[in-house]
Write a protein that holds these residues in place. Structure first.
Motif, PDB file in Angstrom:
ATOM      1  N   ILE A 171      57.417  32.293  27.525  1.00 17.51           N
ATOM      2  CA  ILE A 171      58.400  32.198  26.440  1.00 17.51           C
ATOM      3  C   ILE A 171      59.824  32.495  26.887  1.00 17.51           C
ATOM      4  O   ILE A 171      60.780  31.915  26.360  1.00 17.51           O
ATOM      5  CB  ILE A 171      58.010  33.163  25.286  1.00 17.51           C
ATOM      6  N   ALA A 172      59.982  33.390  27.872  1.00 12.91           N
ATOM      7  CA  ALA A 172      61.336  33.891  28.144  1.00 12.91           C
ATOM      8  C   ALA A 172      61.694  33.991  29.622  1.00 12.91           C
ATOM      9  O   ALA A 172      62.572  34.779  29.992  1.00 12.91           O
ATOM     10  CB  ALA A 172      61.497  35.253  27.483  1.00 12.91           C
ATOM     11  N   VAL A 177      65.392  39.324  27.277  1.00 12.40           N
ATOM     12  CA  VAL A 177      64.458  39.853  26.278  1.00 12.40           C
ATOM     13  C   VAL A 177      64.990  41.214  25.851  1.00 12.40           C
ATOM     14  O   VAL A 177      65.161  42.109  26.685  1.00 12.40           O
ATOM     15  CB  VAL A 177      63.026  39.980  26.841  1.00 12.40           C
ATOM     16  N   ALA A 228      63.993  36.263  23.476  1.00 12.52           N
ATOM     17  CA  ALA A 228      63.041  36.880  22.540  1.00 12.52           C
ATOM     18  C   ALA A 228      63.417  38.332  22.291  1.00 12.52           C
ATOM     19  O   ALA A 228      64.171  38.944  23.059  1.00 12.52           O
ATOM     20  CB  ALA A 228      61.623  36.804  23.106  1.00 12.52           C
ATOM     21  N   LEU A 260      64.893  33.108  17.027  1.00 10.37           N
ATOM     22  CA  LEU A 260      64.364  33.864  18.155  1.00 10.37           C
ATOM     23  C   LEU A 260      62.904  34.237  17.922  1.00 10.37           C
ATOM     24  O   LEU A 260      62.480  34.456  16.785  1.00 10.37           O
ATOM     25  CB  LEU A 260      65.184  35.137  18.374  1.00 10.37           C
ATOM     26  N   VAL A 261      62.177  34.332  19.001  1.00  6.72           N
ATOM     27  CA  VAL A 261      60.765  34.702  18.965  1.00  6.72           C
ATOM     28  C   VAL A 261      60.642  36.228  18.994  1.00  6.72           C
ATOM     29  O   VAL A 261      61.372  36.902  19.720  1.00  6.72           O
ATOM     30  CB  VAL A 261      60.015  34.110  20.179  1.00  6.72           C
ATOM     31  N   ASP A 294      55.444  36.809  15.991  1.00  2.84           N
ATOM     32  CA  ASP A 294      55.097  35.483  16.527  1.00  2.84           C
ATOM     33  C   ASP A 294      53.969  35.543  17.555  1.00  2.84           C
ATOM     34  O   ASP A 294      53.069  34.705  17.554  1.00  2.84           O
ATOM     35  CB  ASP A 294      56.335  34.839  17.162  1.00  2.84           C
TER      36      ASP A 294
END
Length: 473
Positions: A171-172, A177, A228, A260-261, A294
């Motif tokens: 994801i990132a 993060v 994230a 954003l996650v 999420d």
């Protein structure tokens, strides 16, 4: 005898092979292991002799020790010691329920039976029985986790640290993060969240102070490189007093406004609220998913009570990306882990059944009086010599495994006063038994906490204690 005479008096390997005693050792341990250990033993003898001064009349090596029979006894003992190394079943009388060093969760019986069945036979691990083609190994586990957590999808890897790393990498990677400074925990064995993040390729951006973080801290840190927000449940420690943190609901609402996650590492993970059994409230997986998280990760072998695994649940679009990442194959779990996890999860459809059949939950929720009854039964089986006193006392058991760090459970223990004998010597001898016994020392007393000792272990534990008592007194 001088050095050269001692060296020349060492028997040759063929002398050992000709001995009847050697045949017995070879039959038990194999010729290869025998020769390897024999040569090592002979080399040790040579080194001792060479370490002596050239013309010493006396050395650490006695001529008797250079006889074939004596050396073979040493070889046999070394081989026996080697065979006793490695994983062993132990009796945990230390009172820590999820003892990381003792294997954490104990599997339910149905999970054990399933593992044996799947390990001993061919299985439908990745075979679709409906169409006769290649199947998907996580199909059943995914459905179970969806039902029990309310998440859209799920996947499993080999532990929670791997789960966090894989999620962040997917994801990132190469993006920032944001994490609260007070949530940068260290997991057991010196694995730290910042280091896990670094390994994933994510860029750490810490906000807030050690004891306080606000939503504005996160939002101020959001920029073009933000990938994230990460929330880490501090399951293995607590900050108390002048504190403030951001709830999952607050974080999700703000993050989604910025596209954003939100990722959460719940650590130990728990599926049901156990506060009615005297445990403090802990966020459950389902509650955090309902709050809008999420992607959420947690362990399979802690409060869940299953095998070691890193469980990832969350939104379908993110889980799908995670499943397709090249690292997924490297971190996936095997058939035995899946078999144990599936059977453990099935029990959670009925909480009362889970509390009775999942050992971790049963121990956690058991009333202290049951431990007292076991303590009384154990005491009745002990043959105490003069000068040694056994007393049943109230004790405090702990969850362990990075869960409920501030909480203890009322329990009962058998406390031993050993008089002039060192308690350390006693507990050491208990650890050297064929089935080691793990106890603890507290205020010069040896404590056998019955919270983590099962009814069926009482007889064996008593025999072990009596054996050591007979040896040292």
């Amino acid at each position: 005898m001088n050095r050269q005479k001692l060296l020349s008096s060492i028997p040759a390997v063929n002398d050992f092979l000709a001995a009847e005693q050697a045949d017995r050792i070879i039959n038990k341990y194999s010729r290869t292991r025998f020769l390897k250990t024999l040569r090592s033993e002979l080399e040790k003898i040579r080194q001792i002799i060479l370490a002596e001064k050239a013309e010493m009349e006396e050395t650490d090596i006695d001529c008797q020790e250079l006889k074939v029979g004596e050396i073979l006894i040493s070889v046999s003992k070394r081989l026996e010691a080697e065979d006793n190394e490695g994983l062993k079943r132990v009796i945990n009388a230390g009172g820590i329920i999820l003892h990381t060093n003792l294997g954490r969760s104990l599997l339910p019986e149905n999970a054990l039976n399933k593992v044996k069945e799947i390990a001993a036979e061919y299985s439908s691990l990745e075979f679709d029985l409906e169409n006769g083609e290649r199947g998907y190994r996580y199909k059943r586990t995914k459905q179970l986790l969806r039902d029990l957590t309310g998440a859209e999808s799920a996947v499993v890897v080999n532990n929670n640290a791997a789960a966090v790393m894989l999620v962040l990498k997917t994801i990132a990677e190469d993006r920032e993060v944001i994490i609260a400074r007070g949530e940068m925990v260290e997991i057991g064995g010196s694995f730290r969240i910042p280091e896990v993040m670094e390994s994933s390729g994510a860029i750490l951006k810490e906000v807030g102070s050690t004891n306080k973080v606000y939503l504005k801290d996160y939002l101020t840190a959001v920029g073009e490189k933000t990938g994230a927000l990460l929330k880490v449940h501090t399951s293995n420690y607590r900050i108390q007093g002048f504190t403030h943190s951001v709830s999952a609901e607050e974080m999700v609402k703000a993050a989604h406004q910025h596209d954003l996650v939100v990722i959460e590492d719940l650590g130990s993970g728990i599926l049901f609220d156990l506060s009615e059994y005297g445990l403090p409230e802990e966020p459950t997986v389902k509650e955090e998913i309902l709050a809008g998280i999420d992607i959420l990760t947690f362990s399979g072998d802690k409060l869940l009570g299953g095998p070691q695994a890193g469980i990832i649940v969350g939104r379908e679009k993110f889980i799908s990306q995670i499943e397709q990442h090249p690292l997924m194959r490297a971190l996936r779990v095997d058939k035995m882990t899946l078999a144990a996890l599936e059977e453990t999860l099935k029990l959670y459809y009925n909480l009362e059944e889970a509390l009775q059949k999942i050992p971790t939950l049963k121990i956690l929720t058991e009333k202290a009086e049951k431990a007292k009854i076991r303590a009384e039964k154990l005491k009745a089986k002990i043959e105490a010599p003069a000068g040694v006193k056994f007393t049943i006392i109230e004790s405090e058991a702990k969850v362990g495994g990075g869960a409920y760090p501030l909480n203890t459970f009322k329990s009962y223990a058998l406390a031993v006063e050993t008089g002039d004998l060192s308690p350390e010597k006693f507990v050491y001898k208990l650890r050297q038994l064929k089935t080691p016994v793990i106890s603890r020392i507290q205020n010069e007393l040896i404590i056998f906490d019955l919270k983590t000792v099962f009814e069926h272990q009482l007889e064996e534990l008593a025999i072990s204690i009596n054996k050591v008592l007979a040896e040292v007194f």
